[in-house]
Design an enzyme around this catalytic site. Structure first.
Site, mmCIF file in Angstrom:
data_model
loop_
_atom_site.group_PDB
_atom_site.id
_atom_site.type_symbol
_atom_site.label_atom_id
_atom_site.label_comp_id
_atom_site.label_asym_id
_atom_site.label_seq_id
_atom_site.Cartn_x
_atom_site.Cartn_y
_atom_site.Cartn_z
ATOM 1 C CB CYS A 1 40.661 34.830 22.443
ATOM 2 S SG CYS A 1 42.269 35.499 22.873
ATOM 3 N NE ARG B 1 34.846 33.594 23.835
ATOM 4 C CZ ARG B 1 34.764 33.239 25.148
ATOM 5 N NH1 ARG B 1 33.540 33.301 25.493
ATOM 6 N NH2 ARG B 1 35.378 32.577 25.727
ATOM 7 C CD1 TRP C 1 40.481 42.137 25.131
ATOM 8 C CD2 TRP C 1 41.292 40.910 26.558
ATOM 9 N NE1 TRP C 1 40.657 42.950 26.085
ATOM 10 C CE2 TRP C 1 41.109 42.161 27.306
ATOM 11 C CE3 TRP C 1 42.025 40.167 27.377
ATOM 12 C CZ2 TRP C 1 41.314 42.449 28.269
ATOM 13 C CZ3 TRP C 1 42.294 40.264 28.469
ATOM 14 C CH2 TRP C 1 42.168 41.475 29.055
ATOM 15 C CG ASN D 1 39.901 32.001 25.291
ATOM 16 O OD1 ASN D 1 40.176 32.796 25.759
ATOM 17 N ND2 ASN D 1 38.587 31.346 25.681
ATOM 18 N N GLY D 2 43.210 31.630 26.223
ATOM 19 C CA GLY D 2 43.754 31.595 27.627
ATOM 20 C C GLY D 2 45.119 32.069 27.914
ATOM 21 C CD GLU E 1 26.159 48.795 35.851
ATOM 22 O OE1 GLU E 1 27.055 48.371 36.311
ATOM 23 O OE2 GLU E 1 25.908 48.351 34.684
ATOM 24 C CE LYS F 1 27.307 49.050 31.446
ATOM 25 N NZ LYS F 1 27.233 48.318 32.581
ATOM 26 C CD GLU G 1 31.307 48.748 30.418
ATOM 27 O OE1 GLU G 1 32.307 47.923 30.370
ATOM 28 O OE2 GLU G 1 30.008 48.539 31.019
ATOM 29 C CG HIS H 1 32.530 63.557 53.731
ATOM 30 N ND1 HIS H 1 32.613 64.044 54.799
ATOM 31 C CD2 HIS H 1 31.221 63.095 53.697
ATOM 32 C CE1 HIS H 1 31.546 64.091 55.575
ATOM 33 N NE2 HIS H 1 30.811 63.228 54.964
ATOM 34 C CE LYS I 1 28.451 40.509 27.947
ATOM 35 N NZ LYS I 1 27.955 41.618 28.470
HETATM 36 O O1 M6R Z 1 30.768 38.129 33.246
HETATM 37 P P1 M6R Z 1 30.903 38.554 34.584
HETATM 38 O O2 M6R Z 1 29.521 39.266 34.948
HETATM 39 O O3 M6R Z 1 31.522 38.003 35.644
HETATM 40 O O4 M6R Z 1 31.692 40.026 34.123
HETATM 41 C C1 M6R Z 1 32.125 40.921 35.043
HETATM 42 C C2 M6R Z 1 32.519 41.985 34.745
HETATM 43 O O5 M6R Z 1 33.712 41.792 33.841
HETATM 44 C C3 M6R Z 1 31.518 42.899 33.627
HETATM 45 O O6 M6R Z 1 30.491 43.298 34.452
HETATM 46 C C4 M6R Z 1 32.178 44.169 33.264
HETATM 47 O O7 M6R Z 1 32.213 45.081 34.324
HETATM 48 C C5 M6R Z 1 31.185 44.846 32.047
HETATM 49 N N1 M6R Z 1 31.815 45.129 31.009
HETATM 50 C C6 M6R Z 1 30.394 45.891 32.389
HETATM 51 O O8 M6R Z 1 29.675 46.278 31.683
#
Ligand code: M6R
Length: 615
Positions: free
Chosen positions: A2, A27, A75, A101-102, A488, A492, A495, A511, A610
């Protein structure tokens, strides 16, 4: 995770907090709230939804006067996102108000205990338990708020960054942190509290970053006093000068932060090279590596721990470390590693990769590795983050703030830093010659310019997005260095557009995944000339003969793949080992344009945050 923000001083708190919440919305964005002290009482407003929903509600609901206040953007962890579960939370008397936050892991027994003493809870949150615990201790022992917070935090298990104030003593805010970030901006007779420095960057350049297990009482005329939560020892505040600039956290004319950050990659990578990659002198200078060279050279192996996109960067690093420096590498999801009793010895080096430096699983993996005697090296973007502090040494990526939830420049700067490390170690080990080393340096140095060229594919990528935006599934294929890029690219798309996508090593297609191929399933193939080209051409033919559509990422001047593919996106030629830095660009743009065309919230995709500071 958060976002938390607070203000105490001589200005109107509301605009500062509201602007701060907007900046921290990356966040968490499922609900938001504000509590202001208007000189007599607390005015509190909160709502499910985004900060802009809160802004509208506040306009109808409360006056916004006062120079003391706290705000939160959430969040959800405990309790669904709704108005009641939103922060801030009152204590039962209505005197205390808190943002958090936590996660408080032992909130259940604490709640039962408080209920047995007559406390009533309106929300499902752990945070409401904490504020009432503080109230109970404060009233029972007739002590100041700071002391009550300290005693309460010694009873909780979990992670937190909190800010709390008392209606009956409105000249202070008490803050504390364990496992979640918290910065205090120091102005002239005014203080700013926030999860990162972005909410107060236009007011002050001076900030204190609380360390884990520290708490602070922030008073208007008496400054900041910091203590250790567990042993009550006094901590001398370390005031840091911020390197952050306002333009770095604004969209700068782009429609979305993600697009801005995609376009910032040439600049971000140059920053990651600055002072380190000195091609004219044939030197790579990285103090974290240099100072620990013996350890690196004697290491039995390197273990890389990370999550999400950072894990994909780790996979690219595995290829380059093994290829160049001939050091065995294993890449682990931090979330698995931390719980599976891995074999780690003092002769292992663990590299933790994290943009935010706050990812809970990565942090836990680091702690585990350290407890088994391994040397841990961090590759982080956020300066002073928990992971940066927890690791034995490290290298920052210097990507600048990444605000879009989908990582873009974090990925390419991580690969840039890891490539420099691999080259430096390769040279030290003698696994590449000095002339090869020089060539690699020149080529790596040219990558930002080549990314600029790759970004020119934007218009053609947009046209391709228009054609395939309604597809329900995508397959992404790559081989060797570009297998992680396929993963990757698929991440992208998933998400931010919520389209199902899978990344595979191209040769694995036969396979299993080949059964999925038909005219409804577009396949994105990374088919650069230097990376197993003939084999990829065969894979493309296999797809075409099953009526699949191909979007190919090819090297400029390509002929064979272009003839076969339905669409081809050209990128400049480079060494195979650096190609992920270029091939990833059109994939970022493809997911971006599809998400925009589908009307999705690109910078704040549903259910995500994030950085993931909870398990
Ligand atoms: O802050 P970090 O790099 O440790 O975060 C890891 C993942 O949560 C982060 O890369 C996540 O997969 C992204 N949303 C991908 O775009």
């Amino acid at each position: 995770m958060c976002g938390i923000v607070g203000y105490i001083g001589h200005r109107e708190a509301y605009p500062i907090i509201m602007k701060g919440l907007k900046r921290l919305e990356y966040r968490g964005y499922d609900s938001a709230g504000i509590a202001l002290f208007d000189g007599k009482d607390i005015k509190l407003s909160k709502t499910k939804g985004k900060v802009e929903d809160l802004e509208k509600k506040i306009a109808e609901e409360i006056s916004t006067q006062g120079s003391l206040g706290i705000g939160h953007t959430r969040w959800a962890t405990h309790g669904v996102p709704n108005d009641v579960n939103s922060h801030p939370h009152y204590s039962n008397s209505g005197n205390l108000v808190i943002i958090h936050n936590g996660i408080i892991e032992n909130y259940e027994p604490l709640k039962q205990e408080l209920e047995s003493r007559g406390y009533v809870f309106t929300s499902d949150t752990d945070t409401e338990v904490l504020v009432n615990l503080i109230e109970e201790i404060k009233n029972n022992e007739d002590i100041k708020l700071g002391k009550a917070v300290q005693i309460a935090l010694n009873q909780v298990v979990g992670a937190y960054a909190i800010a709390v104030f008392d209606r009956t003593k409105p000249n202070e805010i008490v803050v504390a942190r364990l496992g979640s970030p918290l910065a205090i901006g120091i102005g002239e007779d005014e203080f700013f509290i926030a999860s990162d420095a972005s909410p107060f960057i236009e007011y002050t350049n001076n900030a204190i970053y609380l360390k884990d297990e520290e708490m602070a009482v922030v008073r208007v005329n008496r400054g900041v006093s910091i203590r250790k939560i567990h042993d009550d020892s006094i901590v001398n505040p370390y005031i840091q000068e911020l390197q952050l600039h306002l333009e770095q956290i604004e969209k700068g004319g782009y429609d979305h932060f993600m697009l801005k950050e995609i376009n910032e990659q040439p600049h971000a990578i140059r920053d990651s090279f600055r002072g380190r990659l000195l091609s004219n002198q044939a030197i790579i200078k990285m103090s974290g590596v240099e100072d620990n060279m013996k350890k690196f050279l004697n290491a039995d192996r390197i273990l890389i721990v990370a999550c999400g996109t950072s894990w994909h960067a780790g996979l690219v690093a595995e290829y380059i470390f093994e290829d160049m420096a001939r050091i065995p590498v294993e890449v682990e999801y931090a979330s698995e590693f931390r719980y599976r009793n891995p074999v780690i010895t003092e002769d292992d080096i663990v590299i933790a990769i994290s943009q935010s430096g706050e990812t809970a699983d990565t942090l836990a993996a680091i702690k585990l590795a350290k407890s088994r005697g391994a040397f841990v090296f961090g590759v982080c973007n956020v300066v002073g983050s928990s992971i940066a502090r927890e690791t034995d040494a490290g290298a920052y990526t210097h990507a600048g703030p990444e605000i879009g939830v989908a990582s873009t420049k974090a990925f390419t700067t991580q690969i840039s830093v890891l490539s420099m490390m691999a080259l430096r170690l390769a040279r030290a080990k003698g696994t590449i010659t000095s002339s090869e080393f020089r060539q690699y340096l020149y080529e790596l140095e040219s990558i930002p310019d080549k990314i600029e060229v790759a970004l020119e594919s934007d218009a053609i990528v947009k046209q391709i997005a228009e054609v395939y935006k309604d597809a329900k599934n995508f397959l992404y294929l790559g081989r060797g260095y570009n297998f992680p890029v396929a993963l990757e690219g698929a991440l992208k798309l998933k998400e931010i557009s919520y389209i199902h996508a899978e990344g595979y090593p191209a040769a694995e297609m036969k396979h299993g995944p080949i059964a999925l191929i038909d005219e409804h399933m577009p396949t994105v193939v990374i088919a650069t000339r230097k990376g197993h080209y003939e084999k990829i051409v065969s894979n493309i033919q296999e797809i075409k003969s099953r009526k699949g559509y191909i979007i190919a990422i090819v090297t400029k001047g390509d002929v064979s793949v272009k003839e076969l593919a339905d669409h081809a996106i050209e990128i400049p030629e480079t060494f195979d080992c650096f190609s992920p830095l270029l091939t990833t660009i059109p994939l970022q743009l493809l997911s971006y344009h599809i998400a925009v065309m589908l009307g999705k919230n690109v910078d704040q995709p549903r259910n995500l945050a994030k950085s993931v500071t909870v398990e």
